[in-house]
Structure formats: C-alpha cells, structure tokens
Write a protein that holds these residues in place. Structure first.
Motif, PDB file in Angstrom:
ATOM      1  N   GLU A 121      47.551 -70.841 -16.112  1.00  0.00           N
ATOM      2  CA  GLU A 121      46.592 -69.965 -15.301  1.00  0.00           C
ATOM      3  C   GLU A 121      45.404 -70.959 -14.728  1.00  0.00           C
ATOM      4  O   GLU A 121      44.931 -70.964 -13.538  1.00  0.00           O
ATOM      5  CB  GLU A 121      45.913 -68.571 -15.809  1.00  0.00           C
ATOM      6  CG  GLU A 121      47.071 -67.827 -16.286  1.00  0.00           C
ATOM      7  CD  GLU A 121      46.588 -66.535 -16.845  1.00  0.00           C
ATOM      8  OE1 GLU A 121      45.414 -66.664 -17.506  1.00  0.00           O
ATOM      9  OE2 GLU A 121      47.690 -65.645 -17.265  1.00  0.00           O
ATOM     10  N   PHE A 122      45.010 -71.649 -15.918  1.00  0.00           N
ATOM     11  CA  PHE A 122      43.810 -72.632 -15.835  1.00  0.00           C
ATOM     12  C   PHE A 122      44.124 -73.724 -14.633  1.00  0.00           C
ATOM     13  O   PHE A 122      43.440 -74.013 -13.908  1.00  0.00           O
ATOM     14  CB  PHE A 122      43.416 -73.441 -17.087  1.00  0.00           C
ATOM     15  CG  PHE A 122      42.655 -74.540 -16.998  1.00  0.00           C
ATOM     16  CD1 PHE A 122      41.282 -74.312 -16.926  1.00  0.00           C
ATOM     17  CD2 PHE A 122      43.029 -75.581 -17.185  1.00  0.00           C
ATOM     18  CE1 PHE A 122      40.469 -75.198 -16.881  1.00  0.00           C
ATOM     19  CE2 PHE A 122      42.119 -76.540 -17.025  1.00  0.00           C
ATOM     20  CZ  PHE A 122      40.842 -76.486 -17.013  1.00  0.00           C
ATOM     21  N   SER A 123      45.498 -74.295 -14.740  1.00  0.00           N
ATOM     22  CA  SER A 123      45.787 -75.250 -13.899  1.00  0.00           C
ATOM     23  C   SER A 123      45.831 -74.654 -12.438  1.00  0.00           C
ATOM     24  O   SER A 123      45.571 -75.270 -11.495  1.00  0.00           O
ATOM     25  CB  SER A 123      47.257 -75.722 -14.242  1.00  0.00           C
ATOM     26  OG  SER A 123      47.178 -76.250 -15.637  1.00  0.00           O
ATOM     27  N   ASN A 124      46.002 -73.567 -12.224  1.00  0.00           N
ATOM     28  CA  ASN A 124      46.343 -73.026 -10.713  1.00  0.00           C
ATOM     29  C   ASN A 124      44.918 -72.769 -10.242  1.00  0.00           C
ATOM     30  O   ASN A 124      44.363 -73.133  -9.200  1.00  0.00           O
ATOM     31  CB  ASN A 124      46.976 -71.541 -10.911  1.00  0.00           C
ATOM     32  CG  ASN A 124      48.550 -71.724 -10.742  1.00  0.00           C
ATOM     33  OD1 ASN A 124      49.087 -72.570 -10.679  1.00  0.00           O
ATOM     34  ND2 ASN A 124      49.292 -70.645 -11.250  1.00  0.00           N
ATOM     35  N   GLY A 125      43.914 -72.272 -11.042  1.00  0.00           N
ATOM     36  CA  GLY A 125      42.906 -72.123 -10.849  1.00  0.00           C
ATOM     37  C   GLY A 125      42.213 -73.875 -10.355  1.00  0.00           C
ATOM     38  O   GLY A 125      41.394 -73.899  -9.345  1.00  0.00           O
ATOM     39  N   LEU A 126      42.314 -74.634 -11.357  1.00  0.00           N
ATOM     40  CA  LEU A 126      41.884 -75.846 -10.936  1.00  0.00           C
ATOM     41  C   LEU A 126      42.508 -76.682  -9.808  1.00  0.00           C
ATOM     42  O   LEU A 126      41.649 -77.095  -8.799  1.00  0.00           O
ATOM     43  CB  LEU A 126      42.223 -76.906 -12.146  1.00  0.00           C
ATOM     44  CG  LEU A 126      41.603 -78.329 -12.153  1.00  0.00           C
ATOM     45  CD1 LEU A 126      40.098 -78.222 -12.115  1.00  0.00           C
ATOM     46  CD2 LEU A 126      42.013 -79.009 -13.458  1.00  0.00           C
TER      47      LEU A 126
END
Length: 174
Positions: free
Chosen positions: A85-90
């Motif tokens: 989820e963090f990676s997608n946001g980044l």
C-alpha cells in the motif's frame, strides 16, 4: 524500536509497528552522517538504497525470527501488505510530481531477490552463518561501487541492525 518488557499486542499492532520501523528514517540519517567522506559513491543513491534495504531487511527478519512460529505467515503477510500500500502511494506521488511511473514495490521485490541470490551464492556468508557478509558487497554493487568498503559497511550495518532490532521486538511481544 527498543527492547521492551514482554507484552501482549495484537497482530495488527505488531504489523503496524514493524512497518513503521521499516520506513522510519533516523538510522538512515545517522548512517549517512557516518558514511566516510572518502566513500567513492553517489550519496543520494546510498540514501535511497538504505531505505530500500531497511524495508526488505525488516520483512526478511520477520521470516527469519519467526521461522518456527505459527504467527509467521500472518505477520509477514500483513507487513508486506502495508509495504505494498505504501509503495503504491509512493509510486502514484512520483508519477504525479515527475510524470514518470516508478513501481516502487517492484523495486523492493527486485532488490529482495538480488539480496537473497547473493546470500545463497556467498560461501563466506554460508560458512559463517552470517548473511550480512553477502549483503554488504551486494549493497555496494547496487549503489554503484562494489569495491567501496565504506558503502559495504553501511549496508552491513543497516542489515545487521534491522535483523537485531526486529528480533528484539518480536522477543518482547507475545
């Protein structure tokens, strides 16, 4: 993350704590301050790769320390879901700001695969039962100078510290 008294926390809380630790940057800043001025390396690359290494080392350390635990799969899965989820946001933020799509989760997966391959092929690391002996040179190579001892040491320090701290945290919870 510090050593704490034994306490019972939920799996969700443990996943959140481990994820928060993985993306926290204080030790990265410290390692960058300690990186020798004579290091023949691009410091921006080292800082970026230290964050990548910290995230994947956290995931690796969970699996390592909980190898025999019934909680391993749920904790590892929850951790990597948070990372995803963090990676997608980044990735979306990067695309919005630069117009370039970077799949940050794919970068993490590729780095993890590279480190696991390096560990599996390094006879010194296997003989010493110390994966950091493979991680250091691989880290320096990824950063652009396999021969730079200072960069190797930064990678070894990050990996070893993460594995130790995750182990202490997991030992402190039930």
């Amino acid at each position: 993350m510090t050593t704490m008294q034994k306490e019972k926390i939920s799996k969700d809380q443990a996943q959140d704590d481990l994820f928060a630790y993985a993306i926290e940057r204080e030790d990265i800043k410290w390692l960058m301050e300690m990186l020798h001025p004579e290091a023949e390396i691009n410091r921006t690359t080292v800082e970026y790769e230290l964050q990548v290494l910290k995230i994947i080392s956290t995931g690796w350390a969970i699996s390592y320390h909980l190898a025999e635990s019934t909680h391993k799969n749920s904790l590892v899965t929850g951790f990597w879901n948070r990372v995803f989820e963090f990676s997608n946001g980044l990735s979306e933020t990067t695309n919005t700001m630069t117009g370039t799509r970077i799949d940050y989760f794919l970068v993490l997966k590729e780095r993890l695969d590279a480190y696991l391959t390096a560990i599996s092929k390094n006879d010194d690391a296997k003989a010493a039962n110390d994966p950091s002996l493979a991680v250091g040179p691989e880290f320096a190579g990824i950063c652009g100078n396999n021969d730079d001892i200072y960069t190797r040491m930064a990678g070894i320090t990050m990996f070893s510290t993460v594995v130790t701290r995750v182990g202490e945290y997991l030992a402190a919870i039930r």
